[in-house]
Scaffold this motif. Structure first.
Motif, PDB file in Angstrom:
ATOM      1  N   GLU A   1      -0.001  12.959   4.781  1.00 22.17           N
ATOM      2  CA  GLU A   1      -1.034  13.543   5.649  1.00 22.17           C
ATOM      3  C   GLU A   1      -0.700  13.308   7.118  1.00 22.17           C
ATOM      4  O   GLU A   1      -0.749  14.235   7.936  1.00 22.17           O
ATOM      5  CB  GLU A   1      -2.403  12.900   5.355  1.00 22.17           C
ATOM      6  CG  GLU A   1      -3.172  13.591   4.270  1.00 22.17           C
ATOM      7  CD  GLU A   1      -4.495  12.883   3.962  1.00 22.17           C
ATOM      8  OE1 GLU A   1      -5.378  13.552   3.422  1.00 22.17           O
ATOM      9  OE2 GLU A   1      -4.642  11.668   4.228  1.00 22.17           O
ATOM     10  N   ASN A   2      -0.363  12.060   7.432  1.00 18.22           N
ATOM     11  CA  ASN A   2      -0.071  11.740   8.830  1.00 18.22           C
ATOM     12  C   ASN A   2       1.183  12.458   9.329  1.00 18.22           C
ATOM     13  O   ASN A   2       1.257  12.857  10.484  1.00 18.22           O
ATOM     14  CB  ASN A   2       0.044  10.227   9.027  1.00 18.22           C
ATOM     15  CG  ASN A   2      -1.312   9.543   8.913  1.00 18.22           C
ATOM     16  OD1 ASN A   2      -2.316  10.192   8.633  1.00 18.22           O
ATOM     17  ND2 ASN A   2      -1.348   8.244   9.125  1.00 18.22           N
TER      18      ASN A   2
ATOM     19  N   GLY B   1      -1.632   5.335  -0.462  1.00 20.21           N
ATOM     20  CA  GLY B   1      -0.804   5.091   0.713  1.00 20.21           C
ATOM     21  C   GLY B   1       0.180   6.219   0.955  1.00 20.21           C
ATOM     22  O   GLY B   1       0.372   6.670   2.083  1.00 20.21           O
TER      23      GLY B   1
ATOM     24  N   GLY C   1      11.516   8.013   6.858  1.00 18.91           N
ATOM     25  CA  GLY C   1      10.723   6.869   6.389  1.00 18.91           C
ATOM     26  C   GLY C   1       9.746   7.285   5.304  1.00 18.91           C
ATOM     27  O   GLY C   1       9.570   6.592   4.298  1.00 18.91           O
ATOM     28  N   VAL C   2       9.101   8.430   5.505  1.00 23.82           N
ATOM     29  CA  VAL C   2       8.129   8.897   4.515  1.00 23.82           C
ATOM     30  C   VAL C   2       8.850   9.273   3.223  1.00 23.82           C
ATOM     31  O   VAL C   2       8.409   8.926   2.116  1.00 23.82           O
ATOM     32  CB  VAL C   2       7.318  10.091   5.061  1.00 23.82           C
ATOM     33  CG1 VAL C   2       6.411  10.664   3.986  1.00 23.82           C
ATOM     34  CG2 VAL C   2       6.498   9.667   6.274  1.00 23.82           C
TER      35      VAL C   2
ATOM     36  N   ALA D   1      -1.554   9.207   2.323  1.00 22.18           N
ATOM     37  CA  ALA D   1      -1.865   8.995   3.745  1.00 22.18           C
ATOM     38  C   ALA D   1      -0.621   9.249   4.603  1.00 22.18           C
ATOM     39  O   ALA D   1      -0.714   9.853   5.668  1.00 22.18           O
ATOM     40  CB  ALA D   1      -2.385   7.581   3.974  1.00 22.18           C
ATOM     41  N   LEU D   2       0.536   8.796   4.120  1.00 23.15           N
ATOM     42  CA  LEU D   2       1.764   8.998   4.897  1.00 23.15           C
ATOM     43  C   LEU D   2       2.088  10.487   5.030  1.00 23.15           C
ATOM     44  O   LEU D   2       2.437  10.963   6.115  1.00 23.15           O
ATOM     45  CB  LEU D   2       2.947   8.265   4.250  1.00 23.15           C
ATOM     46  CG  LEU D   2       2.878   6.730   4.231  1.00 23.15           C
ATOM     47  CD1 LEU D   2       4.176   6.151   3.673  1.00 23.15           C
ATOM     48  CD2 LEU D   2       2.613   6.168   5.612  1.00 23.15           C
TER      49      LEU D   2
ATOM     50  N   ILE E   1       0.977  12.771  13.312  1.00 27.13           N
ATOM     51  CA  ILE E   1       0.552  11.463  13.825  1.00 27.13           C
ATOM     52  C   ILE E   1       1.716  10.501  13.583  1.00 27.13           C
ATOM     53  O   ILE E   1       1.921   9.534  14.279  1.00 27.13           O
ATOM     54  CB  ILE E   1      -0.700  10.946  13.074  1.00 27.13           C
ATOM     55  CG1 ILE E   1      -1.829  11.965  13.139  1.00 27.13           C
ATOM     56  CG2 ILE E   1      -1.143   9.599  13.618  1.00 27.13           C
ATOM     57  CD1 ILE E   1      -3.011  11.628  12.251  1.00 27.13           C
ATOM     58  N   LEU E   2       2.467  10.811  12.537  1.00 26.45           N
ATOM     59  CA  LEU E   2       3.616   9.999  12.143  1.00 26.45           C
ATOM     60  C   LEU E   2       4.842  10.894  12.246  1.00 26.45           C
ATOM     61  O   LEU E   2       4.818  12.026  11.764  1.00 26.45           O
ATOM     62  CB  LEU E   2       3.383   9.519  10.703  1.00 26.45           C
ATOM     63  CG  LEU E   2       4.514   8.868   9.914  1.00 26.45           C
ATOM     64  CD1 LEU E   2       5.037   7.641  10.619  1.00 26.45           C
ATOM     65  CD2 LEU E   2       4.001   8.463   8.533  1.00 26.45           C
ATOM     66  N   ASN E   3       5.896  10.401  12.911  1.00 27.32           N
ATOM     67  CA  ASN E   3       7.065  11.259  13.128  1.00 27.32           C
ATOM     68  C   ASN E   3       8.331  10.681  12.514  1.00 27.32           C
ATOM     69  O   ASN E   3       9.370  10.626  13.143  1.00 27.32           O
ATOM     70  CB  ASN E   3       7.280  11.481  14.629  1.00 27.32           C
ATOM     71  CG  ASN E   3       6.156  12.315  15.204  1.00 27.32           C
ATOM     72  OD1 ASN E   3       5.851  13.383  14.684  1.00 27.32           O
ATOM     73  ND2 ASN E   3       5.515  11.808  16.235  1.00 27.32           N
ATOM     74  N   ASP E   4       8.235  10.219  11.295  1.00 26.03           N
ATOM     75  CA  ASP E   4       9.401   9.606  10.674  1.00 26.03           C
ATOM     76  C   ASP E   4       9.602  10.188   9.271  1.00 26.03           C
ATOM     77  O   ASP E   4       9.281   9.545   8.278  1.00 26.03           O
ATOM     78  CB  ASP E   4       9.195   8.084  10.622  1.00 26.03           C
ATOM     79  CG  ASP E   4      10.359   7.359   9.975  1.00 26.03           C
ATOM     80  OD1 ASP E   4      11.420   7.986   9.786  1.00 26.03           O
ATOM     81  OD2 ASP E   4      10.198   6.169   9.648  1.00 26.03           O
TER      82      ASP E   4
ATOM     83  N   ARG F   1       9.775   6.292   1.145  1.00 27.68           N
ATOM     84  CA  ARG F   1       8.624   5.692   0.455  1.00 27.68           C
ATOM     85  C   ARG F   1       8.114   6.586  -0.668  1.00 27.68           C
ATOM     86  O   ARG F   1       7.677   6.103  -1.707  1.00 27.68           O
ATOM     87  CB  ARG F   1       7.535   5.350   1.467  1.00 27.68           C
ATOM     88  CG  ARG F   1       7.895   4.088   2.252  1.00 27.68           C
ATOM     89  CD  ARG F   1       7.259   3.990   3.608  1.00 27.68           C
ATOM     90  NE  ARG F   1       7.772   2.848   4.359  1.00 27.68           N
ATOM     91  CZ  ARG F   1       8.928   2.837   5.034  1.00 27.68           C
ATOM     92  NH1 ARG F   1       9.690   3.925   5.059  1.00 27.68           N
ATOM     93  NH2 ARG F   1       9.317   1.761   5.670  1.00 27.68           N
TER      94      ARG F   1
ATOM     95  N   GLU G   1       0.810  -1.219   0.000  1.00 23.97           N
ATOM     96  CA  GLU G   1       0.000   0.000   0.000  1.00 23.97           C
ATOM     97  C   GLU G   1       0.850   1.280   0.000  1.00 23.97           C
ATOM     98  O   GLU G   1       0.471   2.288  -0.575  1.00 23.97           O
ATOM     99  CB  GLU G   1      -0.925  -0.032   1.222  1.00 23.97           C
ATOM    100  CG  GLU G   1      -1.861   1.137   1.361  1.00 23.97           C
ATOM    101  CD  GLU G   1      -3.192   1.007   0.623  1.00 23.97           C
ATOM    102  OE1 GLU G   1      -3.612  -0.123   0.308  1.00 23.97           O
ATOM    103  OE2 GLU G   1      -3.805   2.056   0.363  1.00 23.97           O
ATOM    104  N   MET G   2       2.024   1.242   0.612  1.00 24.91           N
ATOM    105  CA  MET G   2       2.830   2.475   0.627  1.00 24.91           C
ATOM    106  C   MET G   2       3.485   2.721  -0.723  1.00 24.91           C
ATOM    107  O   MET G   2       4.096   3.771  -0.934  1.00 24.91           O
ATOM    108  CB  MET G   2       3.858   2.497   1.765  1.00 24.91           C
ATOM    109  CG  MET G   2       4.676   1.283   1.975  1.00 24.91           C
ATOM    110  SD  MET G   2       3.695  -0.055   2.675  1.00 24.91           S
ATOM    111  CE  MET G   2       4.940  -1.326   2.736  1.00 24.91           C
TER     112      MET G   2
END
Lengths: 461, 452
Positions: B52-53, B46, B64-65, B49-50, B58-61, B68, B40-41
């Protein structure tokens, strides 16, 4: 957080590349197509074989980890949003093999991750027909279709997913394989467990293989477009066609707002002043198709259609269905958030339902376009909003509740084809009553005592 | 490293665009990368969503984002099929730039983009050295395709089969071109693009031939810079902006009716990406971009639509000739009829369609460099479709696709030629009339002169 030991066990079963633990990966499995808050799973697994799937289920069971099975994640009711505590998502799209396709016996055995449209195509290549065609068929999986009892445009004549399920093999909550159903047309052996699995939203078992019925395709088809000045007339026409013992394969409805939006989008020359459009297709033996098409044409005119036109060529037919295919994309572009509902009523109640939807929209100051499967009473009131606007979104939620109320008052149902999931679980009791909820809960408790299979869906926790 | 709140605030600029994604997941049906990985990523929904987060913390990486987000061909298949019309490429390119601005550009990319690419003169002289040096280090592996591989184990080239740099770039072969509008009354500016200039000058000369035959005036400055897409897709917006400005300046005092390019990627970058990034430019520059964008056409579009060349009838006979739709023409600009019309005009080939002619070849510019294995796996499907078509020639209108398809065919040891639509059309032109045969001789002589 899951322990490293547990993660290593999963890695041994699936291979490291099929065990997703990194935060950024897990976030990509926190949502589906429903307008709901995401929930980040603790772990995402993508088994490459059904054996590995079974071992995943057993490992989850041993470690008391709640499982949410996900196909393509196109669910419109939140059924694939994982549990808040240590939720594990099992993705089935690696299980995408058509195991068997029998032309002599008219069935196919498939793994749960086979994509619906790919399967229909494979059947067509063998000269057979798999009718269920949910809107997401180019990406949705058959496992998801069975778990949600997905519908589509052909419901009126050909039925929905449940009408094509002959058997389901699944892993129970302990990872034990359970077989149900048969490759035979008739099967009266034991409980009808495969039907219990249909629409179970992943709460009773994890599918490993599904046996589906196939049918010979119709030889001919004919599409037409009827223009009406009132929703009532269009709806009476729908009833009259059925009363005349004609069952079109598709009988779709577009309201005035949807017509105008589609026309703005495509400029295909739709009548923007019409109150309703019916898009009708009959199929079957060529002679029967000709006869039925002529009769439907006459019925439309007799009941007040302003205009009825046949699609004489494939190109014209495609234009008719393009208008229907455009309905959702065209509406979706108007506002950031699209809430697509599927409350369904007996088809004779369509005028009352459309009227109620329009009143509810006006009362709450909301933009609602309605289109859908008029032939089976499955409308899609589509509310256009912006989920960031807290005040408006509260009104949207109020409106949805009123739409459900109306559908139930008209002897309808909360969901024609999207399932209950998280989105509608709080309304379940109003439709089915407490007795049904308690009975369902007892089944769930007996089969899944630790509540590991997609907890919180359907009738709630 | 700056504050993560700053990063999320910057990403919130994209919120209005991201919120239009209704997470329907229809992008899964068309994403060539997702078809390979099923993850999905890897698909647009996906990735959105990453981002957005990340923007909502909500996501602190961010690393990582970013990693991807970079796993994407930027082919635009998702955007072309998106029911709610999400401007996926705009979101991805801007998000890559914002996150790269936060994390910093990798040292290698800094050297390549800031040190070399943004300085066309230096870049050109380095490449001219490279083209002279490549002989001793590489050997020819497929004569039909003209591909080479490394003679020795090379960490950079690995086991790639590649088309070598041209001995003399287009710029050097033809110099600065400037001719007045002929009897056609039209004058076009040619933006050849880096790959045509350095690797496939023959495409540029084919285009010049065709325009000359149809009496179209041409201006082709010899100091244009890269269109900027390699830098921008790596998140290096400053270099992108610099390159766009250079190009705007080099074209500003030139009069022409159209800017045409033989490279699908350059066309779509100028027409779609420059305006999408306009907010980062001054008002005067924005006007210049808008003006240029309005005049930019893919070369095949200009020839078929503006000049009315080519035919929609199947008139040719002979070996099979098929066409690969570059994503940047088909998905980004909906140009599909025009290249085919030019190909069908060749009397010596039977035009035929391959299966999935519009499926991405897997090149994706720097995607191929960073994710060679995935790129090759995506390409295998294209290779299979080309071979199954039994065509003797596969034509396309993007030199980047030509590189990828040449490598795929070379590794499969296939004797299928890879040609640009303009080359095929120029050949037909010469096969057609006596007058053009004379011109052919002239051009051959010119080429000979250049070689010697």
């Amino acid at each position: 957080m899951l322990s490293q030991t547990v993660i290593r066990e999963f890695q041994q079963v699936l291979g490291a590349e099929n065990v997703m633990t990194e935060e950024a990966d897990r976030h990509a499995y926190s949502y589906d197509s429903a307008v709901l808050e995401p929930v980040i799973p603790a772990l995402v697994l993508r088994p490459p074989t059904t054996e590995a799937l079974g071992r995943c289920v057993r490992l989850c069971s041993d470690n008391r980890l709640p499982i949410t099975v996900r196909g393509a994640g196109t669910n419109l009711s939140g059924g694939t949003i994982p549990s808040k505590e240590q939720g594990v998502v099992i993705v089935t799209n690696g299980l995408n093999r058509i195991v068997e396709l029998s032309v002599e016996d008219l069935y196919a055995v498939v793994q749960p991750g086979v994509i619906t449209a790919h399967f229909a195509h494979a059947a067509a290549e063998k000269g057979l027909f798999y009718p269920p065609d949910p809107g997401s068929q180019t990406v949705s999986t058959l496992g998801g279709n069975v778990a949600e009892n997905a519908g589509g445009l052909r419901g009126l004549k050909y039925g929905v997913t449940k009408d094509y399920v002959m058997g389901v093999d699944f892993f129970d909550t302990n990872g034990e394989l359970v077989s149900s159903g048969s490759k035979t047309v008739k099967c009266a052996t034991g409980f009808n467990l495969s039907d219990l699995m249909v629409g179970s939203e992943g709460m009773l078992g994890v599918f490993s293989e599904i046996t589906l019925k196939l049918i010979p395709p119709p030889q001919a088809h004919k599409a037409m477009l009827a223009v009406f000045d009132s929703v009532d007339k269009a709806s009476e026409t729908v009833s009259a066609i059925i009363a005349e013992k004609i069952v079109p394969c598709t009988l779709e409805f577009l309201d005035n707002f949807t017509i105008r939006t589609v026309e703005d989008f495509r400029r295909a020359g739709l009548p923007v002043d019409a109150d309703a459009l019916l898009l009708i297709e009959v199929d079957g033996h060529p002679a029967e198709v000709e006869e039925d098409a002529a009769k439907v044409h006459d019925i439309c005119l007799r009941l007040g259609a302003r205009e009825v036109s046949f699609a004489e060529t494939d190109e014209q037919r495609d234009r008719v269905w393009q208008a229907r295919r455009d309905a959702l994309p065209a509406l979706a572009r108007l506002k950031p958030t699209t809430v697509l509902e599927d409350a369904t009523v007996p088809r004779s109640k369509i005028p009352a339902m459309v009227k109620a939807i329009n009143e509810i929209g006006a009362k709450h100051g909301l933009t609602i376009g309605t289109f859908g499967h008029a032939g089976d009473g499955n409308l899609h009131p589509t509310i256009l909003t912006d989920r960031r606007d807290k005040d408006e979104f509260a009104r949207v939620e109020q409106a949805i509740e009123e739409i459900f109320e109306q559908a139930l008052n008209l002897d309808g149902t909360l969901s024609g084809e999207h399932g209950i999931g998280l989105a509608k679980s709080k309304f379940m009791e109003r439709e089915v009553g407490l007795g049904t909820i308690l009975y369902s809960k007892r089944i769930k408790e007996a089969l899944d005592p630790h509540t590991l299979l997609n907890p919180g869906k359907s009738f709630g926790a | 490293m700056s504050d993560i709140h700053e990063l999320s605030k910057l990403l919130q600029e994209l919120e209005d665009q991201m919120v239009t994604c209704m997470k329907c997941g229809m992008c899964q049906a068309v994403c060539p990368l997702y078809a390979e990985t099923g993850k999905e990523m890897d698909v647009a929904r996906g990735k959105i969503a990453l981002v957005e987060n990340l923007s909502q913390e909500i996501l602190n990486d961010p690393e990582g984002v970013k990693e991807r987000l970079d796993r994407c061909l930027l082919c635009g298949s998702c955007a072309a099929a998106c029911p709610s019309g999400v401007r996926v490429l705009d979101i991805f390119l801007k998000a890559r730039a914002i996150i790269t601005g936060y994390l910093g550009l990798s040292p290698v990319k800094k050297l390549v983009f800031r040190g070399m690419l943004s300085n066309p003169k230096l870049f050109n002289s380095l490449l001219s050295v490279a083209s002279r040096l490549q002989g001793p280090f590489t050997k020819t592996v497929n004569d039909t395709l003209g591909s080479s591989c490394a003679r020795f184990m090379s960490p950079l080239l690995q086991d790639r089969h590649f088309i070598p740099l041209a001995k003399t770039p287009l710029r050097k072969q033809v110099g600065r071109v400037s001719s007045p509008p002929g009897p056609s009354g039209l004058r076009v500016a040619i933006y050849p693009g880096c790959l045509v200039d350095r690797i496939f000058p023959r495409i540029g000369t084919a285009l010049l031939d065709i325009l000359k035959a149809h009496q179209v005036g041409v201006v082709m400055p010899d100091d244009l810079a890269c269109c900027g897409i390699p830098a921008l897709s790596s998140g290096d917006r400053p270099t992108f902006e610099k390159l766009v400005r250079t190009n705007l300046q080099r074209l500003e005092n030139t009069s022409f009716d159209y800017l045409i390019t033989p490279c699908a990627t350059c066309t779509s970058t100028i027409k779609k990406i420059w305006p999408a990034m306009a907010e980062y430019f001054s008002e005067a520059e924005q006007r210049a971009i808008q003006d240029l964008t309005g005049k930019t056409l893919d070369a095949t579009e200009f020839l078929a639509d503006t000049l009315g060349l080519g035919t929609d009838e199947l008139v040719g006979a002979g070996p099979g000739l098929t066409y690969h739709d570059p994503c940047h023409l088909q998905k980004s600009l909906q140009v599909t009829r025009q290249p085919r019309a030019l190909l069908k005009a060749h009397p010596g080939y039977t035009f035929l369609e391959m299966n999935e002619c519009d499926r991405c070849c897997g090149m994706g510019g720097s995607f191929n460099l960073q994710h060679y294995d995935l790129s090759r796996r995506i390409g295998e499907r294209k290779l299979g479709n080309i071979l199954a078509s039994q065509a003797a020639v596969v034509a396309t209108s993007c030199p980047a696709c030509m590189l990828q398809i040449s490598e795929l065919l070379s590794k499969a040891e296939a004797a299928v030629q890879v040609r640009h639509v303009l080359e095929v059309y120029a050949e037909a032109l010469h096969a057609d009339t006596a007058a053009s045969r004379a011109a052919d001789g002239e051009i051959a002589a010119e080429r000979e002169a250049v070689r010697s």
